[in-house]
Design a protein around this motif. Sequence first.
Motif: not given
Lengths: 112, 115
Positions: A99, B31, B33, B45, B48, B50, B91, B104
Amino acid sequence: KQEVTQIPAALSVPEGENLVLNCSFTDSAIYNLQWFRQDPGKGLTSLLLIQSSQREQTSGRLNASLDKSSGRSTLYIAASQPGDSATYLCAGGREYGNKLVFGAGTILRVKS
Amino acid sequence: ETGVTQSPTHLIKTRGQQVTLRCSSQSGHNTVSWYQQALGQGPQFIFQYYREEENGRGNFPPRFSGLQFPNYSSELNVNALELDDSALYLCASSPGLPPEGNEQFFGPGTRLTVL
């Protein structure tokens, strides 16, 4: 708690100049560090990803370094061009789930 | 390989309403986020997912909720909208949890304005 700071907040340079953007983070348990570019009102484009076991990554005119012991990363842009004008964001990731914690960004303007 | 897409591009709502934002991850990315980016700030953030299970949450109230579907699509739902919810919602997808793959890839975002 991870905090990420970027300096300077804004930078204006003439075309052709080499420049360095700075990113500092408080948590040395960082898993990786990612640099992004963001054009106004747009999403993020990934530029470089440095894993915690690496010291630097290069892509074209871009070079990013990571020093976990000092909590710093730098993004070096060689021979800047007007098309490089954008906001540059760094983000640190923790291992589980990655994250990202972002800095506020550096707004770069390259003048022709 | 297609990138990450989001819909709608822009959205205007009034206080108290509910909104659903959608994201389609890159094929094979397990995944997803979600991040909120207020004007002039870095993204924050939200949470998330998964493989359709929530895998962590940031400092956002329960009126922010999400879903991830088996076809690599996901949703962000926000109830009881407040003025401060006005932001760019991003996202990001990645192949999996570390060490499988952790870079990401972000979508173009949805600009939400709450009046």
